[in-house]
Design a protein around this motif. Structure first.
Motif, PDB file in Angstrom:
ATOM      1  N   ASP A   1       0.848  -1.191   0.000  1.00  0.00           N
ATOM      2  CA  ASP A   1       0.000   0.000   0.000  1.00  0.00           C
ATOM      3  C   ASP A   1       0.884   1.241   0.000  1.00  0.00           C
ATOM      4  OD1 ASP A   1      -2.773   1.212   0.344  1.00  0.00           O
ATOM      5  OD2 ASP A   1      -1.699   2.129   2.022  1.00  0.00           O
TER       6      ASP A   1
ATOM      7  N   GLU B   1       0.457   5.476   0.286  1.00  0.00           N
ATOM      8  CA  GLU B   1      -0.427   6.617   0.529  1.00  0.00           C
ATOM      9  C   GLU B   1       0.379   7.904   0.347  1.00  0.00           C
ATOM     10  OE1 GLU B   1      -3.217   8.617   4.037  1.00  0.00           O
ATOM     11  OE2 GLU B   1      -2.053   6.791   4.444  1.00  0.00           O
TER      12      GLU B   1
ATOM     13  N   SER C   1      -1.514   3.390  -7.109  1.00  0.00           N
ATOM     14  CA  SER C   1      -1.748   4.179  -5.893  1.00  0.00           C
ATOM     15  C   SER C   1      -1.833   5.676  -6.192  1.00  0.00           C
ATOM     16  CB  SER C   1      -0.639   3.920  -4.877  1.00  0.00           C
ATOM     17  OG  SER C   1      -0.626   2.563  -4.479  1.00  0.00           O
TER      18      SER C   1
END
Length: 400
Positions: A132, A134, A168
């Motif tokens: 992930d 961010e 992302s």
């Protein structure tokens, strides 16, 4: 929690060189990648501009013993069509170079890069995959599959066509496929290659021989998928005969070495190459067929552009819009190279007579007009280099 300036996701050739270049440009870098699944038995032809970049990074001296110079690159029409193009030979000496570049086994190149990364004080490595990412106004948070979290000021996606960095960042992409597969192999031959690389244009795609040290060469043979699969099942002796026949016995008796690989061909281009605190390089940004030795050379120009933006003022924090600057810097080169390679590949597959006429006429013009051939050669090794010389080349032709 690890804090770093630049996180590079992916440790293939492009990612590794990016990590080294950014670290030597003054940035603190973390290189994040899972262990490679298998040894890459392919080779890569790097052009003069890329070689000079590796020299500036103090890498070339250790790579050179494994490399073979490419002094002449020739195109031969190997089709059986009614309209066939003339053979065109591009010689590095015509533009004042000893060679266009060098052909390097990927395994040897990877070893030198791995050694340089281990010795580089500005690089830390994490053997894991990003799960992930961010992106915030003041930085990037990367979560890894080993439970670690990395905080960085900027993230570089060198993680291939299924890039998590690209996804992302919300960057869309266009994907397409070709009715082709590339068979990749190395072979020995009884006649010397004389540092000449030959690209046969066939109805199914290019058949490209590139010199290796000694009496050996690498081969990328683009074929219909069914033909590639069938040939991959042949014995090495049978495949050797097929390769020798396709090469018109130019290098004498051929002996194909073990570990033949077949790769399906496809293309991909991202709609943006950078955004905010993220940039895409290599196959996270662009994928196209192995024609004209453009793939990794284009990726290294990505790295050069990234170094200009991130290391121009390495003592300053990374700007929040560095990815947008990178996108603007790389857009023209990537789009034009992707389009030209795609067009050339499709022209080989086309049975449409006007397309065949245009391709044959283009190669005939290059064969007959040395100044234009020089422009194409310079443009092939350094974008913009050929077009800067176009006015003087045309004046020379008019004087004749």
């Amino acid at each position: 929690m690890k804090q770093i300036e630049v996180a590079v996701i992916g440790a293939g050739l492009a990612g590794s060189i990016a990590a080294i270049a950014l670290a030597r440009g003054g940035r603190q870098v973390v290189l994040i990648a899972a262990a490679p699944a298998k040894t890459d038995r392919r080779t890569t032809a790097l052009m003069d501009q890329s070689i000079r970049f590796l020299e500036r990074l103090a890498l070339w001296e250790k790579i050179a013993p494994s490399a073979t110079s490419l002094d002449t690159m020739q195109i031969i029409d190997g089709t059986k069509r009614l309209l066939r193009a003339p053979t065109v030979a591009f010689r590095a000496s015509e533009i004042g170079l000893e060679s266009f570049g060098y052909n390097i086994p990927n395994a040897a190149l990877t070893q030198v890069l791995n050694d340089a990364i281990k010795a580089e004080g500005n690089i830390s490595t994490i053997e894991a995959s990003a799960t992930d990412i961010e992106t915030k106004q003041d930085g990037v948070t990367i979560t890894l599959d080993n439970g670690e979290t990395v905080e960085a000021s900027f993230v570089v996606g060198a993680d291939g066509r299924r890039s998590i960095v690209r996804d992302s960042a919300g960057i869309k992409f266009r994907n397409w496929s070709y009715p082709q597969s590339a068979m990749v192999l190395n072979f020995a031959h009884s006649l010397p290659h004389q540092n000449i690389s030959t690209e046969f244009h066939t109805e199914s795609g290019p058949f490209t021989q590139v010199p290796l040290p000694g009496s050996r060469s690498s081969l990328v043979w683009v074929q219909k998928p069914t033909e590639a699969a069938a040939r991959a099942e042949l014995t090495l002796e049978e495949l050797s005969r097929h390769v020798e026949e396709r090469m018109q016995s130019m290098l004498g008796k051929v002996t194909v070495e073990d570990s033949v690989q077949v790769w399906p061909l496809s293309g991909m281009t991202a709609y943006r190459f950078g955004k905010g605190r993220a940039a895409l390089i290599g196959e996270a940004a662009h994928v196209f067929p192995p024609i004209g030795a453009q793939g990794l050379n284009l990726s290294l120009r990505d790295v050069m552009g990234l170094v200009d933006i991130l290391c121009g003022r390495a003592s300053q924090p990374v700007a929040a819009d560095a990815g947008d600057s990178f996108d603007r810097k790389r857009r023209t080169d990537i789009i034009s190279r992707t389009a030209s390679v795609d067009l050339l590949n499709r022209s080989l597959l086309s049975d449409f007579l006007p397309v065949q006429m245009l391709r044959a006429a283009g190669l005939h013009v290059l064969s007959a007009i040395p100044p234009l051939r020089s422009i194409v050669m310079r443009e092939g090794i350094e974008p913009g280099g050929g077009f800067r010389l176009m006015p003087s080349a045309l004046r020379e032709k008019l004087r004749r």
